[in-house]
Design a protein around this motif. Structure first.
Motif, PDB file in Angstrom:
ATOM      1  N   MET A  47       0.843  -1.186   0.000  1.00 44.15           N
ATOM      2  CA  MET A  47       0.000   0.000   0.000  1.00 44.15           C
ATOM      3  C   MET A  47       0.883   1.242   0.000  1.00 44.15           C
ATOM      4  N   PRO A  48       0.630   2.199  -0.939  1.00 39.22           N
ATOM      5  CA  PRO A  48       1.460   3.381  -1.039  1.00 39.22           C
ATOM      6  C   PRO A  48       1.271   4.301   0.161  1.00 39.22           C
ATOM      7  N   ALA A  49       2.220   5.227   0.320  1.00 37.66           N
ATOM      8  CA  ALA A  49       2.092   6.231   1.359  1.00 37.66           C
ATOM      9  C   ALA A  49       0.867   7.084   1.092  1.00 37.66           C
ATOM     10  N   VAL A  50       0.373   7.772   2.137  1.00 38.13           N
ATOM     11  CA  VAL A  50      -0.850   8.556   1.984  1.00 38.13           C
ATOM     12  C   VAL A  50      -0.660   9.651   0.940  1.00 38.13           C
ATOM     13  N   GLU A  51       0.388  10.446   1.070  1.00 33.10           N
ATOM     14  CA  GLU A  51       0.629  11.503   0.098  1.00 33.10           C
ATOM     15  C   GLU A  51       0.956  10.894  -1.265  1.00 33.10           C
ATOM     16  N   GLY A  52       0.237  11.334  -2.288  1.00 32.32           N
ATOM     17  CA  GLY A  52       0.462  10.831  -3.635  1.00 32.32           C
ATOM     18  C   GLY A  52      -0.318   9.578  -3.967  1.00 32.32           C
ATOM     19  N   ALA A  53      -1.022   9.010  -2.985  1.00 33.44           N
ATOM     20  CA  ALA A  53      -1.811   7.811  -3.236  1.00 33.44           C
ATOM     21  C   ALA A  53      -2.970   8.150  -4.156  1.00 33.44           C
ATOM     22  N   ARG A  54      -3.392   7.174  -4.969  1.00 30.64           N
ATOM     23  CA  ARG A  54      -4.477   7.373  -5.929  1.00 30.64           C
ATOM     24  C   ARG A  54      -5.806   6.960  -5.305  1.00 30.64           C
ATOM     25  N   VAL A  55      -6.802   7.810  -5.477  1.00 28.50           N
ATOM     26  CA  VAL A  55      -8.143   7.556  -4.966  1.00 28.50           C
ATOM     27  C   VAL A  55      -9.133   7.650  -6.115  1.00 28.50           C
ATOM     28  N   LEU A  56     -10.032   6.677  -6.193  1.00 35.23           N
ATOM     29  CA  LEU A  56     -11.102   6.712  -7.187  1.00 35.23           C
ATOM     30  C   LEU A  56     -12.379   7.196  -6.507  1.00 35.23           C
ATOM     31  N   VAL A  57     -12.992   8.242  -7.031  1.00 39.67           N
ATOM     32  CA  VAL A  57     -14.254   8.773  -6.527  1.00 39.67           C
ATOM     33  C   VAL A  57     -15.359   8.394  -7.505  1.00 39.67           C
ATOM     34  N   VAL A  58     -16.353   7.656  -7.006  1.00 40.10           N
ATOM     35  CA  VAL A  58     -17.463   7.186  -7.846  1.00 40.10           C
ATOM     36  C   VAL A  58     -18.731   7.861  -7.339  1.00 40.10           C
ATOM     37  N   GLU A  59     -19.171   8.901  -8.035  1.00 43.12           N
ATOM     38  CA  GLU A  59     -20.307   9.723  -7.598  1.00 43.12           C
ATOM     39  C   GLU A  59     -20.957  10.346  -8.824  1.00 43.12           C
ATOM     40  N   ASP A  60     -22.283  10.214  -8.940  1.00 41.29           N
ATOM     41  CA  ASP A  60     -22.956  10.738 -10.139  1.00 41.29           C
ATOM     42  C   ASP A  60     -23.341  12.208 -10.006  1.00 41.29           C
ATOM     43  N   ASP A  61     -23.372  12.740  -8.782  1.00 46.66           N
ATOM     44  CA  ASP A  61     -23.656  14.160  -8.593  1.00 46.66           C
ATOM     45  C   ASP A  61     -22.397  14.964  -8.947  1.00 46.66           C
ATOM     46  N   VAL A  62     -22.498  15.735 -10.018  1.00 47.00           N
ATOM     47  CA  VAL A  62     -21.301  16.415 -10.542  1.00 47.00           C
ATOM     48  C   VAL A  62     -20.715  17.392  -9.527  1.00 47.00           C
ATOM     49  N   ALA A  63     -21.582  18.159  -8.867  1.00 52.16           N
ATOM     50  CA  ALA A  63     -21.083  19.148  -7.911  1.00 52.16           C
ATOM     51  C   ALA A  63     -20.401  18.479  -6.724  1.00 52.16           C
ATOM     52  N   LEU A  64     -21.029  17.447  -6.184  1.00 50.01           N
ATOM     53  CA  LEU A  64     -20.434  16.752  -5.044  1.00 50.01           C
ATOM     54  C   LEU A  64     -19.148  16.048  -5.452  1.00 50.01           C
ATOM     55  N   ARG A  65     -19.169  15.434  -6.622  1.00 49.56           N
ATOM     56  CA  ARG A  65     -17.962  14.754  -7.117  1.00 49.56           C
ATOM     57  C   ARG A  65     -16.795  15.729  -7.220  1.00 49.56           C
ATOM     58  N   GLY A  66     -17.075  16.922  -7.731  1.00 55.10           N
ATOM     59  CA  GLY A  66     -16.019  17.922  -7.857  1.00 55.10           C
ATOM     60  C   GLY A  66     -15.508  18.396  -6.514  1.00 55.10           C
ATOM     61  N   ALA A  67     -16.422  18.591  -5.554  1.00 52.90           N
ATOM     62  CA  ALA A  67     -16.008  19.066  -4.222  1.00 52.90           C
ATOM     63  C   ALA A  67     -15.147  18.032  -3.518  1.00 52.90           C
ATOM     64  N   VAL A  68     -15.540  16.765  -3.617  1.00 48.78           N
ATOM     65  CA  VAL A  68     -14.759  15.693  -2.981  1.00 48.78           C
ATOM     66  C   VAL A  68     -13.384  15.598  -3.626  1.00 48.78           C
ATOM     67  N   ALA A  69     -13.341  15.651  -4.951  1.00 47.91           N
ATOM     68  CA  ALA A  69     -12.059  15.552  -5.655  1.00 47.91           C
ATOM     69  C   ALA A  69     -11.125  16.699  -5.285  1.00 47.91           C
ATOM     70  N   ARG A  70     -11.666  17.904  -5.221  1.00 47.95           N
ATOM     71  CA  ARG A  70     -10.828  19.052  -4.848  1.00 47.95           C
ATOM     72  C   ARG A  70     -10.265  18.888  -3.449  1.00 47.95           C
ATOM     73  N   GLY A  71     -11.099  18.460  -2.515  1.00 45.69           N
ATOM     74  CA  GLY A  71     -10.626  18.277  -1.150  1.00 45.69           C
ATOM     75  C   GLY A  71      -9.526  17.243  -1.050  1.00 45.69           C
ATOM     76  N   LEU A  72      -9.683  16.141  -1.748  1.00 40.91           N
ATOM     77  CA  LEU A  72      -8.668  15.085  -1.721  1.00 40.91           C
ATOM     78  C   LEU A  72      -7.358  15.557  -2.355  1.00 40.91           C
ATOM     79  N   ARG A  73      -7.472  16.315  -3.420  1.00 39.08           N
ATOM     80  CA  ARG A  73      -6.256  16.807  -4.081  1.00 39.08           C
ATOM     81  C   ARG A  73      -5.522  17.814  -3.204  1.00 39.08           C
ATOM     82  N   GLU A  74      -6.279  18.579  -2.435  1.00 38.52           N
ATOM     83  CA  GLU A  74      -5.664  19.588  -1.571  1.00 38.52           C
ATOM     84  C   GLU A  74      -4.819  18.975  -0.463  1.00 38.52           C
ATOM     85  N   VAL A  75      -5.079  17.714  -0.110  1.00 44.32           N
ATOM     86  CA  VAL A  75      -4.247  17.061   0.914  1.00 44.32           C
ATOM     87  C   VAL A  75      -3.209  16.140   0.278  1.00 44.32           C
TER      88      VAL A  75
END
Length: 229
Positions: free
Chosen positions: A1-29
């Motif tokens: 399992m890779p280290a937390v920083e730089g690890a890849r996360v798949l977000v599966v969400e059909d709500d475009v606004a929520l999907r974007g908010a989650v993705a932005r938050g994950l990228r910010e960390v």
């Protein structure tokens, strides 16, 4: 399992606004994020298993083409052990338990604060939660159609058959006890006759043969349970 920083996360969400908010938050960390909007694309992105390039999956239960819990069962049947965080609008106890029974590692009820989601995802990546890998197979589960797909074509499954076969495939080579299969196959509180499980397994054996992978079957372990071999 890779280290937390730089690890890849798949977000599966059909709500475009929520999907974007989650993705932005994950990228910010410091996480690398890929987003998709339905279960079929999620399974294609995660790959045939058992290895995948992702460290965690954020998976909405209410997808347009399938139930997110069925998607999770399908990836577990491939031997993919990536941690899964369910997003759900339902917070009843039986809904939460159903998510864990489907192979999920955590859940978060909508609406939620993105900071809590970030903390949960990072914790899942750190833990890793290893599972036994499923042996390679030419069979796969289609959660959108509740079907078993193999070299000879598609076999339609009832929801109960789907859940039972997913439970067996996710523990390939291991004995799954009868009680565990009953819990996987039927809702909590359902009355299941002693021979009902055996009848379902007999039907699954016929459908495995019909799917065309004759090297795979469900073996009986007398007095204990069954094993997908």
């Amino acid at each position: 399992m890779p280290a937390v920083e730089g690890a890849r996360v798949l977000v599966v969400e059909d709500d475009v606004a929520l999907r974007g908010a989650v993705a932005r938050g994950l990228r910010e960390v410091g996480l690398e994020v890929l987003t998709v909007g339905d279960g079929a694309t999620a399974l294609h992105t995660l790959g045939p298993g058992p290895q995948t390039g992702f460290a965690a999956v954020v998976l909405d239960i209410g997808l347009p083409d399938s139930d997110g819990r069925d998607v999770c069962q399908a990836l577990r049947a491939r031997g993919i052990d990536v941690p899964v965080l369910f997003l759900t609008a339902r917070d009843q106890l039986h809904d939460v338990l159903a998510g864990f029974a489907a192979g999920g590692d955590d859940h978060l009820t909508k609406p939620f604060h993105v900071s809590e989601l970030l903390a949960r995802v990072r914790a899942m990546i750190r833990r890793g939660l290893p599972r036994a890998a499923t042996a390679p197979t030419r069979l796969r589960l289609d959660p959108a159609e509740h079907a078993l797909v193999g070299p000879a074509g598609r076999q339609q499954l009832t929801p109960t058959e789907y859940r039972l076969l997913a439970a067996l495939m996710s523990e390939a080579g291991q004995v799954v006890r009868r009680r565990a299969l009953v819990v996987a196959g039927w809702p909590s509180g359902a009355r299941v006759a002693e021979n009902t499980l055996d009848q379902y397994v007999a039907r699954l054996r016929r459908k495995l043969a019909g799917a065309g992978d004759h090297e795979r079957t469900i073996a009986t372990v007398h007095g204990v349970g069954y094993r997908f071999t």
